[in-house]
Design a protein around this motif. Structure first.
Motif, PDB file in Angstrom:
ATOM      1  N   GLY A 161      -1.563   1.732  -0.927  1.00  0.00           N
ATOM      2  CA  GLY A 161      -1.468   1.343  -2.326  1.00  0.00           C
ATOM      3  C   GLY A 161      -2.546   0.343  -2.695  1.00  0.00           C
ATOM      4  O   GLY A 161      -3.362  -0.069  -1.866  1.00  0.00           O
ATOM      5  N   TYR A 162      -2.512  -0.066  -3.955  1.00  0.00           N
ATOM      6  CA  TYR A 162      -3.523  -1.006  -4.443  1.00  0.00           C
ATOM      7  C   TYR A 162      -3.507  -2.308  -3.653  1.00  0.00           C
ATOM      8  O   TYR A 162      -4.559  -2.902  -3.407  1.00  0.00           O
ATOM      9  N   ALA A 163      -2.338  -2.733  -3.222  1.00  0.00           N
ATOM     10  CA  ALA A 163      -2.240  -3.981  -2.466  1.00  0.00           C
ATOM     11  C   ALA A 163      -2.899  -3.872  -1.096  1.00  0.00           C
ATOM     12  O   ALA A 163      -3.262  -4.887  -0.498  1.00  0.00           O
ATOM     13  N   GLU A 164      -3.050  -2.643  -0.578  1.00  0.00           N
ATOM     14  CA  GLU A 164      -3.622  -2.446   0.765  1.00  0.00           C
ATOM     15  C   GLU A 164      -5.017  -1.837   0.722  1.00  0.00           C
ATOM     16  O   GLU A 164      -5.485  -1.307   1.725  1.00  0.00           O
ATOM     17  N   LEU A 165      -5.692  -1.903  -0.415  1.00  0.00           N
ATOM     18  CA  LEU A 165      -6.967  -1.189  -0.517  1.00  0.00           C
ATOM     19  C   LEU A 165      -8.013  -1.708   0.467  1.00  0.00           C
ATOM     20  O   LEU A 165      -8.955  -0.998   0.818  1.00  0.00           O
ATOM     21  N   GLY A 166      -7.869  -2.956   0.929  1.00  0.00           N
ATOM     22  CA  GLY A 166      -8.828  -3.500   1.889  1.00  0.00           C
ATOM     23  C   GLY A 166      -8.836  -2.757   3.204  1.00  0.00           C
ATOM     24  O   GLY A 166      -9.802  -2.842   3.971  1.00  0.00           O
ATOM     25  N   ALA A 167      -7.756  -1.982   3.466  1.00  0.00           N
ATOM     26  CA  ALA A 167      -7.678  -1.224   4.713  1.00  0.00           C
ATOM     27  C   ALA A 167      -8.273   0.168   4.584  1.00  0.00           C
ATOM     28  O   ALA A 167      -8.349   0.906   5.572  1.00  0.00           O
ATOM     29  N   ALA A 168      -8.681   0.546   3.378  1.00  0.00           N
ATOM     30  CA  ALA A 168      -9.242   1.883   3.178  1.00  0.00           C
ATOM     31  C   ALA A 168     -10.655   1.956   3.750  1.00  0.00           C
ATOM     32  O   ALA A 168     -11.400   0.973   3.732  1.00  0.00           O
ATOM     33  N   LYS A 169     -11.018   3.136   4.254  1.00  0.00           N
ATOM     34  CA  LYS A 169     -12.378   3.307   4.766  1.00  0.00           C
ATOM     35  C   LYS A 169     -13.380   3.389   3.615  1.00  0.00           C
ATOM     36  O   LYS A 169     -14.477   2.829   3.695  1.00  0.00           O
ATOM     37  N   VAL A 170     -13.010   4.117   2.583  1.00  0.00           N
ATOM     38  CA  VAL A 170     -13.822   4.215   1.380  1.00  0.00           C
ATOM     39  C   VAL A 170     -12.893   4.001   0.189  1.00  0.00           C
ATOM     40  O   VAL A 170     -11.796   4.559   0.150  1.00  0.00           O
TER      41      VAL A 170
END
Length: 713
Positions: A540-549
Motif C-alpha cells: 500500500g501507499y504506506a509501504e511504497l518505500g519497499a517497492a522495487k519501482v
C-alpha cells in the motif's frame, strides 16, 4: 396564479414576487439589491413598476369595469422585489411613469459614484454600468464635487473595499447575516455619511470571498485577482472544484495561460451559488512555480529533458524488474477516467501494489442524503468532523437548515431572484443541531448542543441508547425528528473499528436517520468503485518505500515524513516537491483545473471537469504518465486517452460520462473496494502554496481634507 405583465399573461406559483413574475414573463426590470438566495429588502428602489389588482366588493364578487374586473392601481410605483404578485394583478414595466422613476433612481445612485470605469476591475461585468446605459438619462444634472472616501480599504487579506464605489445595496451585509450567520459587516453612520465596514480584526476566513461575487459594482474586490486583467480578457471555463468532496460549481478565469480568478457558479443541488475561500483564493498553487518539462537524474542532479529521454531513463531504471513488482500510487483527487486507466495498467503489469491516498480503511455502505436533503432536514448531528476543513459547503447547507431550510424555487428564468419567504437576520433554530468534535469548530458555535467527546463513543452511545448526557440529548433530538441526518467525519472514519459499520447501520434503522460519511478526498467516493487498493501481498501507499519501482502521482510522502524512495522512483507532479527532489525521473503533471474528466462528490453525484486555458508546459494527466511507464516497459496499455477511458466507464457503470449535465447526475456505481491502511488522514483545506504572497500593494487612500477644492471627476 395568473398575472398580466405588459399585456402578457403568465402563470406563476402563489407567493412569487412581482420581480420574478416579470422575468418569468420574459420582461426585464433593473435591480441592484435583490440577489438569489438572499432576502429581498427593496434597498436600491430600481425595480419600480406600476402595479394594480382587482378587488372584491361587499357582495363577494369582483368589482367590474365593463366586462373585465376593475384594476385598482397603487398610487405610486412600487418596488417589485418586495411586492407579492396576486391573482389577476397587472404590472407595467415600461410606462412613462416607470421609466421616469427608474431613471431618477439611477441618477441618485450615480450622484456620488466615481467615474472609475477605465481602472475598475468590475468594468465589463458591472451591473451599474449595464443598467446606467439601459435605464439612465445618459448625463448628470449635478455638477458639484462628489463625495470622497477610502479607495483601498482592506476588510481582510483577501477583500478590498472601495468605499466611494459602494451603492449601499446591502447585499454583502445580508449575505453574512443570512448565509454563514456571521454579523461582521454593517452600515455605519447615517445619510450621506453612510459607509460599509467591519468589526476590528477584519472579515473571518471561511466564506468571505462570496461578497466579491455578489457586489453589483466594483466596491468589493478579490485582492488575489485585483488588477490582473479585464473581464473581457479572461478565458471563462465552467468546471468543478476538487479541493474537497463537495464538488462545487466554479468558473475558472485564465489569462495568458495563468489562472487569475475563480468565481462561484450556480449548482442548486450542491453549492447553490457559494464557494469557500480556499476554493476561491487558493488557485495560485496551480500557476506558480510549475514543473513544465520532464526531469531525469544526471550525475546526482535533476535536469530538464525531453519526454523521449525521460522514457528512456525509465526503461533503463526498470531493466530486470518484474512488472509485478512495480507500485502505482496516486492522489485521491484524480478523475474516474484516470482511475480506470490506473486500474487497467495495474492489471496489465500484474501488480498487486497500487493505492490512492487519502482514503479510509472502511466504506460506509448505506444510502447517503443529498445536500438538498441536508438543508431541508429537521435535525443534524455532526460527529468527529471539522466541516471547515473537510467540506465547508456542507456547513453552509446545515446553517440553511437552521434558518428553516427555505430554498428559493426554480422558475422559468432560473432560481427565484426575490424569494419573499427569506427574511433579514433570520432566527436560527440552534436546537436542531448537535456537534461532537475533538476540537473547537466554527459550526459548534451555531449549535445548541456541542461536546468534545470522542467520536467513536458518540456513535456507540447513539447506537445503544446509552452514554453521556450530551449523547442522550442528541439521541432525543434524532428521535423527535422526521428527517434526521447524521454526518460522520475524519475523527471517526480514521479509527474505523470493525463494529463501526454495524453501529451506523443501527443508528440509521433506530432513528430513521440518513448517514453522510465525509470522504477523505474529492474523488475518494468515486475511486472506491474502482479496484485501486492493494491486492493480496501488495504494498500500500504506506509501504511504497519497499517497492522495487514506484510511480508516485501528485503525492508527497517525503513531506509527510514517509520513506518515499523505492529502488527506482518516478514522480508525476505539478511541482518539484520533496519527493520529486529525491526521484530518479520526474514527469510534469497537470492540475485538476486543466483536466477533462469526471469526479464523484460525497452524495455520489457524477460531476464534469472542464479544461481551463492554463499553460502547463509539457504536463500530462495520469493517463499520459501511465502510457509513458507502459512504453518504457514495452507494453501497450488498454486505455490510451480520455475517450477510451470514458468508453470503459460507460461499459462498467452504464452512464455516458462524456455527456453529463453541468449540475451532475447521481448514479449508483455499485460495489466499493476497501483495504486496510496504517496512515491517518488529517484534513487540511489550505495547503502550502495556495496563498499568493505577491499581492499588489497600494497605499491606503485617506479621505480628502475638507479644504480640498475638487473639480468634476
Amino acid at each position: 396564479m395568473k398575472v398580466i405583465v405588459d399585456g402578457i399573461e403568465v402563470d406563476v406559483p402563489t407567493g412569487t414576487s412581482a420581480l420574478d413574475t416579470i422575468f418569468a414573463a420574459g420582461k426585464d426590470v433593473p435591480y441592484f439589491c435583490a440577489n438569489t438566495y438572499l432576502s429581498p429588502v427593496g434597498a436600491c428602489r430600481m425595480c419600480l413598476v406600476e402595479a394594480g389588482s382587482p378587488r372584491k366588493g361587499p357582495d363577494g364578487n369582483m368589482i367590474m369595469e365593463g366586462e373585465q374586473p376593475k384594476i385598482f392601481w397603487f398610487p405610486k410605483p412600487m418596488a417589485s422585489c418586495t411586492m407579492m404578485a396576486t391573482e389577476g394583478m397587472v404590472i407595467k414595466t415600461s410606462s412613462d411613469v416607470v421609466q421616469k422613476a427608474q431613471a431618477g433612481m439611477m441618477e441618485f445612485t450615480l450622484l456620488n459614484h466615481p467615474l472609475d470605469c477605465p481602472t475598475c476591475d468590475k468594468g465589463g461585468a458591472c451591473e451599474l454600468q449595464d443598467r446606467a446605459y439601459e435605464y439612465g438619462y445618459g448625463e448628470s444634472r449635478f455638477e458639484f464635487d462628489r463625495r470622497h472616501a477610502d479607495k483601498h480599504h482592506p476588510l481582510s487579506e483577501f477583500i478590498i473595499l472601495d468605499q466611494e464605489r459602494c451603492i449601499h445595496c446591502k447585499r454583502c451585509v445580508r449575505y453574512f447575516e443570512e448565509v454563514p450567520g456571521q454579523e461582521v459587516l454593517d452600515f455605519i453612520e447615517r445619510g450621506s455619511h453612510t459607509f460599509i465596514d467591519t468589526e476590528e480584526g477584519g472579515l473571518p476566513v471561511g466564506f468571505q470571498g462570496n461578497i466579491a461575487d455578489i457586489c453589483p459594482v466594483g466596491a468589493l474586490l478579490d485582492n488575489v485577482a485585483r488588477f490582473r486583467g479585464r473581464n473581457w480578457e479572461y478565458d471563462h471555463t465552467p468546471t468543478t472544484c476538487t479541493l474537497c468532496p463537495v464538488g462545487c460549481a466554479i468558473t475558472v478565469d485564465a489569462r495568458n495561460g495563468r489562472i487569475e480568478r475563480i468565481l462561484a457558479a450556480e449548482n442548486r443541488e450542491v453549492n447553490e451559488a457559494w464557494i469557500c475561500d480556499a476554493g476561491r483564493f487558493g488557485h495560485p498553487l496551480a500557476s506558480d512555480d510549475r514543473l513544465r518539462f520532464p526531469m531525469i537524474r544526471v550525475d546526482g542532479e535533476l535536469v530538464e529533458t525531453t519526454w523521449d529521454k525521460a522514457i528512456a531513463a525509465i526503461n533503463r531504471g526498470v531493466q530486470g524488474v518484474d512488472p509485478a513488482d512495480v507500485g502505482l500510487y496516486t492522489s485521491g483527487d484524480i478523475t474516474l477516467e484516470e482511475g480506470v486507466a490506473l486500474e487497467a495498467v495495474a492489471a496489465l503489469l500484474g501488480t498487486p501494489s497500487l493505492d490512492h491516498f487519502p482514503r479510509y480503511a472502511m466504506s460506509v455502505e448505506l444510502p447517503v442524503p443529498t445536500l438538498t436533503e441536508v438543508a431541508t432536514s429537521d435535525a443534524v448531528v455532526v460527529i468527529g468532523a471539522d466541516l471547515g476543513e473537510e467540506a465547508p459547503i456542507v456547513e453552509l447547507r446545515i446553517l440553511e437548515m437552521l434558518r428553516g431550510g427555505l430554498i428559493p424555487p426554480e422558475l422559468p428564468h432560473g432560481t427565484a431572484i426575490a424569494d419573499l419567504r427569506l427574511t433579514e437576520r433570520p432566527a436560527r433554530q440552534r436546537e436542531k443541531l448537535a456537534v461532537f468534535a475533538s476540537q473547537e469548530t466554527r459550526l459548534a458555535t451555531q449549535a445548541a448542543l456541542a461536546s468534545h467527546e470522542a467520536g467513536l463513543d458518540v456513535v456507540a452511545g447513539l447506537a445503544s441508547g446509552k452514554g453521556s448526557v450530551a449523547v442522550r440529548d442528541a439521541a432525543a433530538l434524532l428521535e423527535k425528528a422526521e428527517r434526521p441526518i447524521v454526518i460522520i467525519g475524519a475523527d471517526v472514519l480514521n479509527q474505523g473499528s470493525p463494529q463501526l459499520h454495524a453501529q451506523l447501520r443501527e443508528i440509521a434503522a433506530k432513528y430513521g436517520a440518513r448517514i453522510l460519511p465525509l470522504p477523505a478526498s474529492s474523488n475518494a467516493r468515486g475511486l472506491a468503485h474502482l479496484n485501486l487498493v492493494p491486492r493480496v501481498r501488495g504494498l500500500g501507499y504506506a509501504e511504497l518505500g519497499a517497492a522495487k519501482v514506484a510511480l508516485i502521482s501528485r503525492l508527497d510522502p517525503a513531506a509527510a515524513g514517509q520513506v518515499a524512495n523505492a529502488i527506482f522512483t518516478v514522480v508525476h507532479d505539478t511541482h518539484l516537491t520533496e519527493t520529486a527532489r529525491q526521484a530518479d525521473v520526474v514527469l510534469p503533471a497537470v492540475s485538476n483545473y486543466e483536466k477533462r474528466g469526471t469526479t464523484v462528490n460525497l452524495e455520489g453525484r457524477l460531476l464534469p471537469l472542464t479544461q481551463a486555458a492554463v499553460d502547463s508546459g509539457e504536463g500530462v494527466d495520469l493517463i499520459g504518465a501511465l502510457n509513458a511507464l507502459a512504453e518504457a516497459l514495452g507494453l501497450r496499455p488498454v486505455v490510451r486517452g480520455l475517450r477510451s477511458a470514458q468508453k470503459m466507464l460507460g461499459e462498467r457503470f452504464g452512464v455516458n460520462v462524456a455527456q453529463l449535465p453541468r449540475t451532475g447526475l447521481i448514479v449508483n456505481l455499485g460495489e466499493r473496494h476497501t483495504a486496510p491502511s496504517s496512515l491517518t488522514h488529517v484534513p487540511q483545506l489550505w495547503k502550502p502554496g495556495m496563498r499568493r504572497t505577491a499581492l499588489i500593494a497600494l497605499p491606503m487612500a485617506q479621505p480628502s481634507p475638507a479644504s480640498f477644492a475638487g473639480g468634476d471627476d
